[in-house]
Design a protein around this motif. Structure first.
Motif: not given
Length: 249
Positions: A126, A160, A162, A166, A169, A171, A177-179, A183-184, A187
């Motif tokens: 990120k 992506i 934010f 985030p 998450s 990275f 990728l796995n958010v 942290d949804y 976005v």
């Protein structure tokens, strides 16, 4: 010598005089070239007035005018003081013609790996787009985005975006990728870069019609991560340089 003199005149001659306290004061007339009385009533709106009355009215008007001028000078001095004072920093303005465009990029290219990335892999980790808003917590709009790749590339890259860091998450470069669910709500959108132009050994991917509005909860930075949507081979750890163009609110 006495104050009053008697002058012989012809018989039956009428002399105009005004009796004041038993003394006859001669009346004098001032005429113009046409013989009209120049010292009597002067016709004017709103009413006729004597010459002396007219002069007094003029004097009164001059006094009023001078007072108005003094007040006006006082107001002008105040305006001059405001103009002379430095303009404080802030976001308030009367108006403007045209618009601002902020070009925002990370302070340094996100660290990637030399080698091939599979579809779905995170490219680097990120990073931040600093200065995307004029003030903390302001609203703005991402108008366009691009990624300069120092290696030849035609595969789609997704950004992506934010609104805040985030932190829940992880990275990992070259990993899927796995958010995290926590942290949804950070976005604000995904910018897909699928239009690539060869620059020789390098390539430029861009999307000039993003139109993604956002409002920051705090600060003036966006956070982002890049994801490969096809196989991408990079030649160095600084191959990718993402940029967004912002129209500030």
């Amino acid at each position: 010598m006495p104050d009053n003199l008697t002058t012989p005149v012809a018989d039956a001659t009428v002399l105009a005089a005004k009796d004041i306290g038993g003394v006859k004061f001669p009346q004098n007339l001032l005429n113009d070239a046409a013989g009209a009385d120049a010292m009597g009533l002067v016709t004017a709106a709103p009413a006729a007035n004597t010459l002396l009355g007219r002069l007094k009215a003029i004097a009164d008007l001059l006094t009023l005018t001078n007072g108005f001028v003094d007040q006006l000078e006082g107001h002008l001095d105040g305006v001059e003081g405001l103009l002379a004072a430095p303009t404080p920093a802030g976001e308030n303005y009367i108006g403007k013609t045209g618009g601002d465009v902020l070009v925002c990029a990370p302070a340094a290219p996100p660290a990637t790996s030399a080698g091939t990335y599979a579809a779905g892999n995170v490219l680097g980790t990120k990073f931040q787009f600093p200065g995307v808003a004029r003030t903390a917590g302001a609203a703005s709009l991402i108008q366009a985005a691009s990624v300069l790749c120092k290696s030849a590339n035609t595969a789609q890259i997704d950004l992506i975006i934010f609104s805040a860091d985030p932190t829940a998450s992880t990275f990992t470069d070259k990993a899927a990728l796995n958010v995290a669910p926590a942290d949804y709500d950070k976005v604000i959108g995904v910018v897909s870069l699928s239009s690539w132009t060869s620059l020789g050994a390098a390539a430029l991917g861009q999307n000039v019609a993003v139109g993604l509005p956002f409002r920051l909860p705090t600060g003036t930075s966006l956070f982002a991560v890049m994801v490969a949507r096809g196989a991408i081979t990079l030649a160095s750890t600084s191959d990718l340089l993402p940029t967004v163009r912002i129209i500030p609110g």
